[in-house]
Design a protein around this motif. Structure first.
Motif, mmCIF file in Angstrom:
data_model
loop_
_atom_site.group_PDB
_atom_site.id
_atom_site.type_symbol
_atom_site.label_atom_id
_atom_site.label_comp_id
_atom_site.label_asym_id
_atom_site.label_seq_id
_atom_site.Cartn_x
_atom_site.Cartn_y
_atom_site.Cartn_z
ATOM 1 N N ASN A 167 0.826 -1.217 0.000
ATOM 2 C CA ASN A 167 0.000 0.000 0.000
ATOM 3 C C ASN A 167 0.854 1.259 0.000
ATOM 4 O O ASN A 167 0.539 2.241 -0.678
ATOM 5 C CB ASN A 167 -0.942 -0.002 1.200
ATOM 6 N N LYS A 168 1.939 1.240 0.764
ATOM 7 C CA LYS A 168 2.819 2.408 0.820
ATOM 8 C C LYS A 168 3.482 2.652 -0.536
ATOM 9 O O LYS A 168 3.669 3.796 -0.959
ATOM 10 C CB LYS A 168 3.879 2.233 1.912
ATOM 11 N N SER A 169 3.818 1.565 -1.239
ATOM 12 C CA SER A 169 4.444 1.694 -2.564
ATOM 13 C C SER A 169 3.487 2.267 -3.598
ATOM 14 O O SER A 169 3.920 2.859 -4.591
ATOM 15 C CB SER A 169 4.957 0.329 -3.037
ATOM 16 N N LEU A 170 2.187 2.087 -3.371
ATOM 17 C CA LEU A 170 1.185 2.517 -4.352
ATOM 18 C C LEU A 170 0.605 3.896 -4.064
ATOM 19 O O LEU A 170 -0.215 4.393 -4.847
ATOM 20 C CB LEU A 170 0.049 1.485 -4.402
ATOM 21 N N THR A 171 0.995 4.517 -2.953
ATOM 22 C CA THR A 171 0.480 5.856 -2.651
ATOM 23 C C THR A 171 0.918 6.854 -3.721
ATOM 24 O O THR A 171 1.950 6.665 -4.379
ATOM 25 C CB THR A 171 0.965 6.352 -1.272
ATOM 26 N N LYS A 172 0.154 7.921 -3.861
ATOM 27 C CA LYS A 172 0.425 8.904 -4.905
ATOM 28 C C LYS A 172 1.822 9.493 -4.778
ATOM 29 O O LYS A 172 2.561 9.617 -5.762
ATOM 30 C CB LYS A 172 -0.616 10.027 -4.856
ATOM 31 N N LYS A 173 2.202 9.837 -3.563
ATOM 32 C CA LYS A 173 3.514 10.451 -3.339
ATOM 33 C C LYS A 173 4.576 9.400 -3.040
ATOM 34 O O LYS A 173 4.314 8.397 -2.378
ATOM 35 C CB LYS A 173 3.441 11.440 -2.180
ATOM 36 N N VAL A 174 5.769 9.654 -3.535
ATOM 37 C CA VAL A 174 6.942 8.853 -3.189
ATOM 38 C C VAL A 174 7.847 9.744 -2.339
ATOM 39 O O VAL A 174 8.168 10.867 -2.732
ATOM 40 C CB VAL A 174 7.689 8.364 -4.452
ATOM 41 N N ARG A 175 8.226 9.225 -1.182
ATOM 42 C CA ARG A 175 9.030 10.018 -0.243
ATOM 43 C C ARG A 175 10.434 9.422 -0.121
ATOM 44 O O ARG A 175 10.584 8.246 0.198
ATOM 45 C CB ARG A 175 8.345 10.066 1.121
ATOM 46 N N CYS A 176 11.412 10.279 -0.375
ATOM 47 C CA CYS A 176 12.821 9.881 -0.264
ATOM 48 C C CYS A 176 13.388 10.421 1.041
ATOM 49 O O CYS A 176 13.122 11.572 1.412
ATOM 50 C CB CYS A 176 13.624 10.415 -1.444
ATOM 51 N N LEU A 177 14.193 9.608 1.707
ATOM 52 C CA LEU A 177 14.748 9.968 3.012
ATOM 53 C C LEU A 177 16.262 10.003 2.956
ATOM 54 O O LEU A 177 16.904 9.116 2.395
ATOM 55 C CB LEU A 177 14.285 8.948 4.057
ATOM 56 N N TYR A 178 16.823 11.047 3.555
ATOM 57 C CA TYR A 178 18.279 11.180 3.689
ATOM 58 C C TYR A 178 18.579 11.544 5.131
ATOM 59 O O TYR A 178 17.984 12.483 5.680
ATOM 60 C CB TYR A 178 18.811 12.268 2.750
ATOM 61 N N ILE A 179 19.498 10.806 5.774
ATOM 62 C CA ILE A 179 19.847 11.063 7.171
ATOM 63 C C ILE A 179 21.357 11.075 7.333
ATOM 64 O O ILE A 179 22.023 10.056 7.114
ATOM 65 C CB ILE A 179 19.252 9.989 8.114
ATOM 66 N N SER A 180 21.914 12.203 7.711
ATOM 67 C CA SER A 180 23.342 12.290 8.049
ATOM 68 C C SER A 180 23.647 13.654 8.647
ATOM 69 O O SER A 180 23.132 14.671 8.179
ATOM 70 C CB SER A 180 24.228 12.074 6.821
ATOM 71 N N ILE A 207 15.062 15.611 4.394
ATOM 72 C CA ILE A 207 16.505 15.796 4.572
ATOM 73 C C ILE A 207 16.774 16.031 6.055
ATOM 74 O O ILE A 207 16.459 17.088 6.596
ATOM 75 C CB ILE A 207 17.034 16.991 3.755
ATOM 76 N N VAL A 208 17.369 15.034 6.711
ATOM 77 C CA VAL A 208 17.683 15.136 8.140
ATOM 78 C C VAL A 208 19.187 15.345 8.268
ATOM 79 O O VAL A 208 19.978 14.448 7.954
ATOM 80 C CB VAL A 208 17.257 13.864 8.895
ATOM 81 N N THR A 209 19.579 16.529 8.729
ATOM 82 C CA THR A 209 20.999 16.851 8.792
ATOM 83 C C THR A 209 21.242 18.016 9.747
ATOM 84 O O THR A 209 20.296 18.615 10.266
ATOM 85 C CB THR A 209 21.540 17.192 7.384
ATOM 86 N N GLU A 210 22.504 18.338 9.979
ATOM 87 C CA GLU A 210 22.861 19.516 10.778
ATOM 88 C C GLU A 210 22.870 20.715 9.830
ATOM 89 O O GLU A 210 23.802 20.889 9.042
ATOM 90 C CB GLU A 210 24.221 19.331 11.448
ATOM 91 N N THR A 211 21.861 21.529 9.919
ATOM 92 C CA THR A 211 21.673 22.615 8.954
ATOM 93 C C THR A 211 22.791 23.651 9.013
ATOM 94 O O THR A 211 23.082 24.300 8.012
ATOM 95 C CB THR A 211 20.324 23.312 9.188
ATOM 96 N N GLN A 212 23.438 23.797 10.164
ATOM 97 C CA GLN A 212 24.507 24.794 10.284
ATOM 98 C C GLN A 212 25.725 24.461 9.418
ATOM 99 O O GLN A 212 26.565 25.327 9.147
ATOM 100 C CB GLN A 212 24.939 24.918 11.744
ATOM 101 N N LYS A 213 25.819 23.211 8.972
ATOM 102 C CA LYS A 213 26.950 22.795 8.148
ATOM 103 C C LYS A 213 26.692 22.997 6.653
ATOM 104 O O LYS A 213 27.580 22.759 5.837
ATOM 105 C CB LYS A 213 27.286 21.324 8.420
ATOM 106 N N ILE A 214 25.474 23.411 6.305
ATOM 107 C CA ILE A 214 25.130 23.594 4.894
ATOM 108 C C ILE A 214 25.468 25.019 4.458
ATOM 109 O O ILE A 214 25.123 25.986 5.147
ATOM 110 C CB ILE A 214 23.633 23.325 4.650
#
Length: 385
Positions: A167-180, A207-214
């Motif tokens: 069901n999650k694969s068939l939802t309208k939206k596809v969500r990509c996750l990045y963690i570092s 996008i999960v990250t330390e924003t101060q490093k961007i």
């Protein structure tokens, strides 16, 4: 109840392992020993101990413990004590501060041999096959072969239903996750460039990250794109699990890694991964089965998973420099588009990732049993002496 003492800095997966063992052993962990976020002071000390003069002197940190314990658990460090101890190892170079010379200098080789032959060092438990297979080539002592074994990190299994992943694969939206916490080192720039080329409005990015490093110019682009949800790198265990449950795909085009724990966590939640084929990552992600892999522009490890000195000793000019790999950007665009347009493939890779995370190598129950057997064997050996 037998006492186990952990005097070194630990990772979150080790903390979770010890939680499961608390009913069988009395576990004492050094205060403030978890280091998923590294302080400036520790970075400075790390830089000092990795200096060239320390290579010449063969300096290898050995932690001295005065109190007696039934067993000592160490992460990446040798121990000086009369108690038996185990080293949980991410990469052989961690034992001598990630220097490519210290294991080859006269003083360094002598110190390493002394510590490896220490009768109190019972086992070196490598967290990946890549680590296990490179211990002897890097340490150069045949005696170490009798002390090394391999057990993957403990990440608790999830009980997911096939229909949930479908069901999650068939939802309208596809969500990509990045963690570092390290945005650029772990491929954040490549992801940002790929997002700019992807025109689908139904693809979202956490996008999960330390924003101060961007860098400010990149931060502005991130904030201007409504498809991107920027999240500060300070989430607790429950908050991270919620993100995993929402996401469809993990993105991890890292430039430097020993064990990408985030990938194993994602697999437990049924996420396929698009990543670089670095060190232990191919042990987790099988090309075309539960994700896709691509080679880095700068190879931090060579084909034998040994450090590549051209990159290892020139990080500022290579992996630490401000650039993005165009091949990886194109690869990300291609594979994210493939998953978006082919939801059956997304579902198949999701279920494959989930099932792979529960096999005998990565099963949390099997990993717990392996640790129990190892600990009990060492404790019994001590009792019989």
């Amino acid at each position: 109840m037998k006492k186990i003492y952990c005097p070194t800095e630990l990772r979150g997966f080790q903390k979770h392992l010890f939680k499961t063992l608390e009913q069988e052993y009395e576990i004492k962990i050094k205060k403030d020993s978890f280091y998923d976020k590294i302080s400036l002071k520790k970075k400075l000390l790390s830089k000092l101990i990795r200096s060239k003069i320390m290579d010449f002197l063969g300096v290898i940190r050995v932690i001295k413990i005065t109190e007696k314990n039934d067993l000592i658990f160490s992460y990446n460090r040798f121990i000086k004590n009369t108690s038996p101890y185990i080293i949980n190892l991410e990469n052989p170079t961690a034992l001598y501060h990630y220097s490519l010379k210290r294991n080859r200098t006269f003083l360094g080789k002598r110190k390493l041999k002394k510590e490896i032959l220490n009768e109190n060092l019972k086992k070196i438990v490598c967290i990946s096959k890549a680590c296990y297979e490179t211990v002897y080539p890097l340490l150069g002592e045949k005696e170490v072969l009798n002390k090394i074994i391999q057990i993957y990190p403990y990440i608790e299994d999830k009980n997911l239903l096939d229909i949930e992943l479908k069901n999650k694969s068939l939802t309208k939206k596809v969500r990509c996750l990045y963690i570092s916490s390290e945005f650029y080192l772990k491929g954040g720039k490549e992801i940002l460039e790929a997002i700019k080329l992807l025109k689908f409005q139904d693809i979202e990015f956490f996008i999960v990250t330390e924003t101060q490093k961007i860098k400010s110019e990149d931060l502005e682009e991130i904030k201007a794109d409504k498809r991107i949800k920027l999240i500060e790198f300070n989430l607790n265990f429950e908050e991270l699990n919620k993100l995993y449950s929402l996401a469809n795909i993990l993105l991890h085009p890292t430039r430097q890694d020993s064990f990408a724990l985030v990938i194993l966590e994602a697999m437990k939640n049924g996420l396929p991964c698009i990543a670089t084929s670095l060190y232990a990552i191919p042990e987790l992600i099988q090309e075309g089965y539960n994700g896709f892999l691509i080679e880095n522009k700068y190879l931090f490890f060579n084909k034998d998973n040994l450090p590549n000195p051209n990159v290892w000793n020139n990080r500022k000019k290579t992996i630490y420099s401000y650039y993005y790999d165009e091949n990886i950007v194109k690869f990300l665009v291609e594979k994210i588009t493939l998953y978006y347009e082919n939801r059956q493939l997304l579902y198949e890779h999701s279920i494959a990732s989930y099932l792979r995370s529960k096999n005998k190598s990565f099963s949390s129950e099997k990993i717990k049993i392996k640790w129990e057997n190892l600990i009990n064997d060492i404790l019994k050996e001590g009792k019989d002496v």
